[in-house]
Scaffold this motif. Sequence first.
Motif, PDB file in Angstrom:
ATOM      1  N   GLY A  56      -0.494  -2.178   8.032  1.00 15.21           N
ATOM      2  CA  GLY A  56      -0.768  -0.762   8.212  1.00 15.21           C
ATOM      3  C   GLY A  56      -0.644  -0.028   6.908  1.00 15.21           C
ATOM      4  N   SER A  57      -0.731   1.290   6.981  1.00 18.00           N
ATOM      5  CA  SER A  57      -0.620   2.117   5.790  1.00 18.00           C
ATOM      6  C   SER A  57       0.186   3.355   6.128  1.00 18.00           C
ATOM      7  CB  SER A  57      -2.022   2.529   5.309  1.00 18.00           C
ATOM      8  OG  SER A  57      -2.696   3.241   6.319  1.00 18.00           O
ATOM      9  N   GLY A  58       0.671   4.024   5.099  1.00 21.37           N
ATOM     10  CA  GLY A  58       1.522   5.185   5.298  1.00 21.37           C
ATOM     11  C   GLY A  58       0.756   6.420   5.713  1.00 21.37           C
ATOM     12  N   GLU A  59       1.510   7.392   6.223  1.00 22.56           N
ATOM     13  CA  GLU A  59       0.964   8.676   6.601  1.00 22.56           C
ATOM     14  C   GLU A  59       1.915   9.757   6.117  1.00 22.56           C
ATOM     15  OE1 GLU A  59       0.167   8.985  10.740  1.00 22.56           O
ATOM     16  OE2 GLU A  59      -0.680   6.980  10.899  1.00 22.56           O
ATOM     17  N   GLU A  60       1.403  10.950   6.006  1.00 23.26           N
ATOM     18  CA  GLU A  60       2.262  12.060   5.621  1.00 23.26           C
ATOM     19  C   GLU A  60       3.110  12.491   6.811  1.00 23.26           C
ATOM     20  OE1 GLU A  60       2.642  13.251   2.598  1.00 23.26           O
ATOM     21  OE2 GLU A  60       1.279  11.700   1.917  1.00 23.26           O
ATOM     22  N   GLY A  61       4.332  12.947   6.529  1.00 22.18           N
ATOM     23  CA  GLY A  61       5.216  13.372   7.599  1.00 22.18           C
ATOM     24  C   GLY A  61       5.732  14.768   7.363  1.00 22.18           C
ATOM     25  N   LEU A 109      12.554  -0.769  18.162  1.00 16.75           N
ATOM     26  CA  LEU A 109      12.119  -1.215  16.848  1.00 16.75           C
ATOM     27  C   LEU A 109      10.609  -1.060  16.678  1.00 16.75           C
ATOM     28  CD1 LEU A 109      14.838  -2.979  17.445  1.00 16.75           C
ATOM     29  CD2 LEU A 109      14.052  -4.317  15.509  1.00 16.75           C
ATOM     30  N   GLU A 110       9.957  -0.438  17.632  1.00 12.55           N
ATOM     31  CA  GLU A 110       8.503  -0.349  17.613  1.00 12.55           C
ATOM     32  C   GLU A 110       8.053   0.880  16.818  1.00 12.55           C
ATOM     33  OE1 GLU A 110       6.589  -2.059  21.385  1.00 12.55           O
ATOM     34  OE2 GLU A 110       8.306  -0.921  22.119  1.00 12.55           O
ATOM     35  N   VAL A 111       7.344   0.643  15.737  1.00 11.13           N
ATOM     36  CA  VAL A 111       6.839   1.721  14.902  1.00 11.13           C
ATOM     37  C   VAL A 111       5.394   2.024  15.277  1.00 11.13           C
ATOM     38  CG1 VAL A 111       8.374   1.174  12.981  1.00 11.13           C
ATOM     39  CG2 VAL A 111       6.108   0.115  13.081  1.00 11.13           C
ATOM     40  N   ARG A 112       4.902   3.109  14.743  1.00  9.64           N
ATOM     41  CA  ARG A 112       3.497   3.446  14.938  1.00  9.64           C
ATOM     42  C   ARG A 112       2.623   2.400  14.247  1.00  9.64           C
ATOM     43  NH1 ARG A 112       2.609   9.405  13.100  1.00  9.64           N
ATOM     44  NH2 ARG A 112       0.666   9.124  14.246  1.00  9.64           N
ATOM     45  N   THR A 113       1.417   2.219  14.773  1.00  8.92           N
ATOM     46  CA  THR A 113       0.535   1.143  14.312  1.00  8.92           C
ATOM     47  C   THR A 113       0.330   1.166  12.807  1.00  8.92           C
ATOM     48  OG1 THR A 113      -0.616   1.169  16.435  1.00  8.92           O
ATOM     49  CG2 THR A 113      -1.746   0.116  14.590  1.00  8.92           C
ATOM     50  N   ALA A 114       0.230   2.335  12.221  1.00 12.62           N
ATOM     51  CA  ALA A 114      -0.046   2.439  10.786  1.00 12.62           C
ATOM     52  C   ALA A 114       1.041   1.832   9.917  1.00 12.62           C
ATOM     53  CB  ALA A 114      -0.243   3.904  10.397  1.00 12.62           C
ATOM     54  N   PHE A 115       2.233   1.615  10.484  1.00 10.05           N
ATOM     55  CA  PHE A 115       3.359   1.141   9.681  1.00 10.05           C
ATOM     56  C   PHE A 115       3.759  -0.293  10.013  1.00 10.05           C
ATOM     57  CE2 PHE A 115       3.571   5.724  10.056  1.00 10.05           C
ATOM     58  CZ  PHE A 115       3.625   6.116   8.729  1.00 10.05           C
ATOM     59  N   ARG A 116       3.034  -0.943  10.875  1.00  6.82           N
ATOM     60  CA  ARG A 116       3.346  -2.325  11.217  1.00  6.82           C
ATOM     61  C   ARG A 116       2.870  -3.252  10.113  1.00  6.82           C
ATOM     62  NH1 ARG A 116       5.305  -3.223  16.221  1.00  6.82           N
ATOM     63  NH2 ARG A 116       4.979  -5.455  15.869  1.00  6.82           N
ATOM     64  N   LEU A 147       9.784   6.199   8.427  1.00 10.90           N
ATOM     65  CA  LEU A 147      10.657   7.350   8.199  1.00 10.90           C
ATOM     66  C   LEU A 147      10.481   7.926   6.800  1.00 10.90           C
ATOM     67  CD1 LEU A 147      13.922   6.234  10.025  1.00 10.90           C
ATOM     68  CD2 LEU A 147      12.189   7.856  10.804  1.00 10.90           C
ATOM     69  N   GLN A 148      10.093   7.098   5.849  1.00 11.38           N
ATOM     70  CA  GLN A 148       9.785   7.632   4.520  1.00 11.38           C
ATOM     71  C   GLN A 148       8.630   8.622   4.610  1.00 11.38           C
ATOM     72  OE1 GLN A 148       8.089   4.864   1.669  1.00 11.38           O
ATOM     73  NE2 GLN A 148       9.129   5.886  -0.038  1.00 11.38           N
ATOM     74  N   ALA A 149       7.667   8.348   5.478  1.00 16.98           N
ATOM     75  CA  ALA A 149       6.555   9.274   5.657  1.00 16.98           C
ATOM     76  C   ALA A 149       7.010  10.594   6.262  1.00 16.98           C
ATOM     77  CB  ALA A 149       5.481   8.642   6.546  1.00 16.98           C
ATOM     78  N   PHE A 164      13.920   6.921  -0.517  1.00 19.38           N
ATOM     79  CA  PHE A 164      13.975   5.657   0.205  1.00 19.38           C
ATOM     80  C   PHE A 164      13.864   4.511  -0.798  1.00 19.38           C
ATOM     81  CE2 PHE A 164      13.197   8.554   3.572  1.00 19.38           C
ATOM     82  CZ  PHE A 164      13.581   7.945   4.760  1.00 19.38           C
ATOM     83  N   ILE A 165      14.856   3.609  -0.764  1.00 19.19           N
ATOM     84  CA  ILE A 165      14.894   2.478  -1.683  1.00 19.19           C
ATOM     85  C   ILE A 165      15.065   1.198  -0.882  1.00 19.19           C
ATOM     86  CG2 ILE A 165      16.168   1.364  -3.565  1.00 19.19           C
ATOM     87  CD1 ILE A 165      17.000   4.130  -4.528  1.00 19.19           C
ATOM     88  N   HIS A 166      14.204   0.244  -1.146  1.00 13.55           N
ATOM     89  CA  HIS A 166      14.303  -1.095  -0.544  1.00 13.55           C
ATOM     90  C   HIS A 166      14.686  -2.084  -1.623  1.00 13.55           C
ATOM     91  CE1 HIS A 166      11.883  -4.886   0.701  1.00 13.55           C
ATOM     92  NE2 HIS A 166      13.157  -5.036   1.010  1.00 13.55           N
TER      93      HIS A 166
END
Length: 346
Positions: free
Chosen positions: A23-28, A131-138, A265-267, A275-277
């Motif tokens: 997926g890809s990020g989105e603005e939040g 633990l289920e995120v929106r499709t764009a972030f999977r 959540l970063q979005a 946010f640091i990984h």
Amino acid sequence: MRSPHSSSLALACAALLLLAGCGSGEEGGGATSPNARPAPASSPQIASAADPVASEFPQPEGRTLQQLADTLEPGPEVGLASSVYTPGINRLAFGLIDAENKFVYGRTAVYVARKPTAKASGPFPAPADSLEVRTAFRSQTSNSTPGELKAIYHAEVDLPQPGRWFILTVTRLGGRLYGATADVRVSARSDIPGVGDPAPKVETPTLASVGNDVSKIDTRTPPSEMHREDLRDVLGRKPVALLFATPALCQSRVCGPVADIGAQLQAAYGDKVEFIHNEVYVDNDPRKGLRPQLTAFGLRTEPWLFTIDADGRVAARLEGAFGIEEYREAVEAAIRGADASGAAGS
């Protein structure tokens, strides 16, 4: 105590893990953004398991843990997802796994005692956190098969003394109550920073530090965008959500899902929180041992999340599997400040 033995959540997850789509990020937009919430629950059982209340479970009324267990039907096994406990209030995270190695979701509470013949304390409600995120972030390094881990139970339990403690979970399924047991070891102390402690000021790798070769510092597919800043540069200047996880090499098989949650959540909060990984193994090679950042935080397991307030103090910490609501609450605790975070994390 009669009921199924506890099992390893890592083994259960490993048996069920397959790849998901990317997926890809989105603005939040902070807590009001859709990105701050889980995707709609994939089953009514998960939705129902999200909000248990103590009053719907048996009251101990002076009974021992064994006596409570004897009133229940043998149920699914407990797979523990947390391992670090010290005297006081602790976060107990776990999954429930049936005889076919499938995850079970129902309204659940926890009871504890020093031994099976001791009086039980509880019930402590244990909501199932998605633990289920929106499709764009999977990500491809998450899991999306019908048998995947979709939610993790967590309870805040009082374990006031060091030593061995016995756990009884009670789950309501189809109008019947099922029990399962586990036990944990409470250590007198821990070197891992707790809520209110100063966070270790260590360097974390960034895209710039590895010449923009993100594969050196991120095993997620696709890589996340949580490598922009070095913890040393932002610590004490702005809130931070620091995730230690290795999506492609995770022993517990939950690093992929929690990294996806971090990306979502970063979005939502990326304008307020850094946010640091941080990957787990040197050169992303388990044979080379843990990266120095984990050693600095006293860690021996993964994944871990530390949220840190603008003063550089730990606002919340989460070990093992954790869902989007706990992750979001930890992020918001860092925004508020550690003094206002209360018992967030354990």
